[in-house]
Design an enzyme around this catalytic site. Structure first.
Site, PDB file in Angstrom:
ATOM      1  N   ASP A  71       0.804  -1.219   0.000  1.00  0.00           N
ATOM      2  CA  ASP A  71       0.000   0.000   0.000  1.00  0.00           C
ATOM      3  C   ASP A  71       0.837   1.268   0.000  1.00  0.00           C
ATOM      4  O   ASP A  71       0.372   2.311  -0.459  1.00  0.00           O
ATOM      5  CB  ASP A  71      -0.994   0.010   1.159  1.00  0.00           C
ATOM      6  N   ASP A 481       4.161   1.504  13.045  1.00  0.00           N
ATOM      7  CA  ASP A 481       3.448   0.231  13.161  1.00  0.00           C
ATOM      8  C   ASP A 481       4.172  -0.858  13.935  1.00  0.00           C
ATOM      9  O   ASP A 481       3.552  -1.575  14.696  1.00  0.00           O
ATOM     10  CB  ASP A 481       3.062  -0.326  11.785  1.00  0.00           C
TER      11      ASP A 481
END
Length: 888
Positions: A71, A481
């Site tokens: 992504d 993340d």
């Protein structure tokens, strides 16, 4: 907004979604002019994965030809010989950084050399550029690009649906692309060179995740989400007649053309109330399988169904493996076994807890089995075993209670593909990695299939900060993340990310220059502290205590000797502490949200920057005073660093194209700054080992110089610059952080927004040519000297000492070498801010380039840890070359 984040509590592990959003950039006016680049070798510091992989595509004609799309981190091609992935979009440059987000990918089954990628990261204002379709005739080794008149969203909601881009399997000059934002269905008839909207397609989609979102991120129409050809309805060279298209519309999700796209109609009898995430056709049996969810994904979804559509009769059959009332997730990750028609698999992509689920049927969906099931709750039995030894951090260092397990089978599992040539091989993407198996059919015979990471070479982390200490691990990283890592070997995957605590995103980190065992990091966490400390160079951590009001990590700075820290967290003003953050006090004279850094020599000096003003503290961060310096960037897209070894030597990079933008240098502690005239734009600044014969550290920056954007190096304090990357190695946006290596000349670490930590090594022999950096000749300084040897800490069998070497003569040194002999059998275990060698009792410490110049009346310091037994007496004598120094 240099480090914008999209944060929600439910997305703690949603790698990719939380990735950094680079600042809005002005569109480039003309292609950059060629600029000679020094020969550099570029690699990734291995992490293996780290982000969401929403798409895996196997070529249907050539065995072992597969691609993965990410992504925010580009696209990759599978290398069967090494079982690794090769990055394909590293040539995407600064001005087009959005093209590192890949919303769809298509591999040509007629001509396997051809591959296409639909690129663009955001459909809202975060991405200033439009989307594009990239086309390659050499499997992604090189690309041509067609810009589109609308944006694409590789990192938008719904990005796991697809594939939106498809090549006609009979007439491969024809391609279709499903667009978001109400832009409809698009078609190319010349192999992707030109595109036009299919004017008669009846539905542009209407589903939005959150209509109230004013940012445009979750309020965008997710549009046309997949295109599937029925290759049985065409012949080679003629356009395929039957095409199915999925639309983000819960009442009208699937459309069909039976005349090669001339006309379209809603497929009669279809289920409603759901979005069709995937549509996969088994042409042998004439069955279209569709995976449905009530949400667009990849992280939401509360209900789902699986349906089978029989193409010959128009019959719809609900083949869901569980009752609708028993679903708390949507279905996706849909695939069929091309070698065994009738075998179909799907994932419960949004089952976050206790785990994702994978379903398998060998009778076209008549009956199903699960990858795991409960025996007696909370105990479960798995049909698989997991081996994450190649990426051990995938356990997250967790020890969950049943029914949760570690490592997890996955989350955000929107891509799952069975190899069309090998029924035993399957790959699927998660929010953190690519998993796969090579003995899948054990599932059907009652055995256990083995799942392993199949992700080596695919690096997809957003990097917020980097540090390369003078001793200990060569690289510490702050990542989105997955927190960050301590790399002791750049070619090996670290065993674990930073834990205790495990930040969902680490925003900043720093080490004490003269005591690099002391490290601090700050980050985001849904509940818990936002600051952590290490006293062993980042190997182990313990949490600090937050001041009142802290909501995010912000930036943090460690004093040069590690005695104190200054923290500028989100949600609260700047604070300072002595020790390890058990009690913080508010700093005065500096605004909330300022970026903070430390002087690398003076332990009580700290610096800050906010909205065009530079701030200085000389009392350990208690009070700051605004500098009189003017002309600095007015915005907050700024990075600055103080040079190790010289007090008050500061470099500042940043700005914006509508104002002051460039690189500034201060030699008086920030009282004044001089802008470098040759640097048009600069966004990062870092330092590394000095070149052979140089006395000043090497500078590195991500900048625009001489009209060219790139990674640059200077060995002469910024008087001249050399571009060290090339057009094939650009990695999109590189504006978060950069640092050289203080121990290896020419080595530079570059932060990317989705391609992980890139590091480069030079072939320039001028730096020493030995791969370990240049080594200056043994210096022979003249004049008087004095040494202060201080044991700063001592414990059973070990100790820490600082050595201060003063030039008490009348002329400057251009290098130094200090020797002494231990009298108690002591040995040096680790030394920083100098190179050293020990032979028996004799120790020699030598400057490391940047701290070789010592003016008359000045001093230089280094420190070390060592071992002792019996006694730990101080050395009685020190020599500077052949000259004896006074001992204080």
């Amino acid at each position: 907004m240099r480090r914008t984040r999209i944060l929600t509590a439910a997305l703690a592990l949603a790698a990719g979604l939380l990735a950094g959003t680079p600042p809005v950039l002005a569109a480039g006016s003309a292609p950059p002019k060629p600029l000679a680049a020094e020969s550099y070798t570029w690699k990734n510091a291995r992490i293996d994965g780290g982000g969401f992989v929403p798409g895996i595509v196997f070529n249907r004609k050539e065995k072992n030809l597969a691609y993965a799309r990410t992504d925010i981190g580009g696209a990759y091609r599978w290398q069967q010989s090494s079982k690794t992935w090769t990055p394909l979009l590293d040539s995407v440059g600064w001005a087009n950084w959005g093209h590192t987000g890949v919303v769809s990918l298509a591999s040509d089954s007629v001509d396997p050399n051809r591959v296409y990628a639909a690129v663009g990261t955001y459909t809202n204002s975060w991405d200033p550029g439009n989307g594009a379709v990239m086309r390659s005739a050499d499997r992604g080794a090189s690309w041509q690009r067609t810009d589109l008149p609308f944006k694409l969203g590789g990192n938008m909601p719904g990005r796991g649906m697809g594939e939106r881009l498809a090549v006609d399997p009979n007439r491969n000059s024809v391609l279709y692309l499903g667009a978001p934002s109400g832009k409809g269905l698009w078609r190319s008839t010349d192999s992707g060179v030109t595109w036009s909207q299919v004017a008669n397609f009846p539905n542009v989609g209407n589903y939005v995740a959150d209509p109230s979102d004013t940012s445009g991120y979750t309020s965008d129409n997710q549009g046309i989400v997949w295109v599937t050809f029925d290759e049985s309805t065409g012949t080679s060279g003629s356009a395929t007649k039957t095409i199915y298209v999925g639309v983000a519309d819960t009442d009208n999700a699937v459309y069909r053309s039976t005349d090669a796209g001339a006309t379209w109609s809603r497929l009669a009898g279809q289920p409603t109330g759901y979005l069709a995430h995937k549509g996969v056709l088994d042409t042998v049996n004439g069955r279209l399988y569709i995976a449905y969810s009530d949400k667009g994904g990849p992280y939401d979804g509360g209900k789902g169904r699986l349906y089978r559509y029989t193409t010959a009769t128009g019959t719809w059959t609900d083949i869901s493996p569980v009752a609708e009332t028993d679903t708390y997730y949507g279905f996706s990750g849909l695939t069929v076994d091309r070698q065994r028609p009738g075998t179909v698999m799907a994932t419960a992509y949004s089952s976050w807890w206790p785990d994702t689920q994978i379903f398998r049927s060998t009778d076209s969906g008549g009956t199903w089995t699960k990858a795991w099931d409960y025996t007696s709750y909370p105990d479960r039995q798995n049909r698989y075993t997991m081996d994450v030894s190649s990426s051990p951090w995938l356990t997250w260092g967790a020890n969950p209670s049943p029914p949760e397990q570690t490592p997890k089978l996955g989350w955000m599992t929107e891509s799952l593909e069975i190899d069309p040539f090998d029924s035993n091989r399957m790959m699927y993407g998660t929010g953190a990695t690519v998993y796969g198996t090579e003995n899948l059919t054990e599932w059907d015979s009652g055995g256990k299939f083995t799942i392993k990471p199949m992700v080596q070479g695919l690096e997809e982390t957003a990097v917020n900060d980097l540090a390369s200490p003078p001793a200990g691990a060569p690289l510490l990283s702050a990542l989105g993340d997955i927190g960050g890592f301590r790399h002791t070997d750049l070619a090996k995957v670290p065993s674990m990310m930073f834990t205790s605590p495990n930040f969902t995103t680490t925003t900043s980190l720093d080490f004490a220059e003269s005591n690099p065992n002391t490290v601090v990091r700050t980050g985001n966490l849904d509940s818990g502290p936002h600051v952590a400390f290490s006293t062993d160079n980042g190997a182990n951590w313990f949490a600090g205590t937050d001041p009142s009001g802290v909501s995010g990590g912000g930036t943090v700075a460690a004093a040069a000797d590690g005695s104190r820290f200054v923290w500028s967290p989100a949600g609260a003003g700047v604070h300072h502490t002595t020790g390890f953050g058990t009690s913080w006090s508010a700093s005065s004279g500096i605004p909330a949200g300022a970026v903070v850094e430390s002087d690398r020599v003076d332990a009580k000096t700290f610096y800050g920057f906010k909205s065009g003003r530079f701030y200085v503290s000389s009392d350990g961060g208690a009070t700051f005073t605004a500098s009189p310096a003017t002309g600095l960037p007015s915005g907050d897209s700024v990075r600055f660093q103080a040079v190790p070894g010289t007090k008050g030597d500061i470099w500042l990079a940043g700005g914006a194209s509508d104002g002051a933008y460039g690189l500034w240098h201060s030699t008086d502690g920030g009282a004044s700054f001089t802008k470098l005239s040759g640097v048009e734009q600069a966004d990062t600044i870092g330092f590394g080992k000095a070149a052979a014969g140089a006395s000043y550290q090497t500078l590195y920056t991500s900048a625009k110089i001489a009209g060219v954007r790139g990674i640059f190096r200077s060995t002469d304090r910024g008087a001249s610059w050399t571009r060290i990357n090339d057009d094939a190695h650009q990695w999109g946006w590189t504006g978060a952080a950069i640092t050289g290596d203080p121990r290896v000349y020419g080595r530079v670490y570059v932060a990317t927004n989705g391609r992980g930590v890139i590091y480069g090594d030079t072939s320039d022999a001028g730096g020493g040519g030995d791969g370990g950096g240049g080594t200056d000749p043994t210096p022979s300084p003249t004049g008087a000297c004095a040494v202060t040897y201080t044991i700063t800490n001592q414990w059973s069998g070990g100790f820490q000492a600082d050595v201060k070497l003063a030039n008490t003569g009348t002329s400057a040194w251009s290098g130094w070498s200090l020797s002494w002999a231990f009298t108690g059998g002591q040995t040096v275990s680790q030394l920083w801010n100098a190179e050293y060698a020990q032979s028996g009792a004799s120790v020699t410490a030598k400057n490391i380039g940047w701290n070789g110049t010592v003016a008359a009346g000045s001093s230089v310091s280094f420190g070390f840890t060592g071992n002792w037994s019996g006694t730990n007496a101080k050395p009685a004598a020190f020599k500077l070359g052949e000259q004896t120094c006074a001992v204080n």
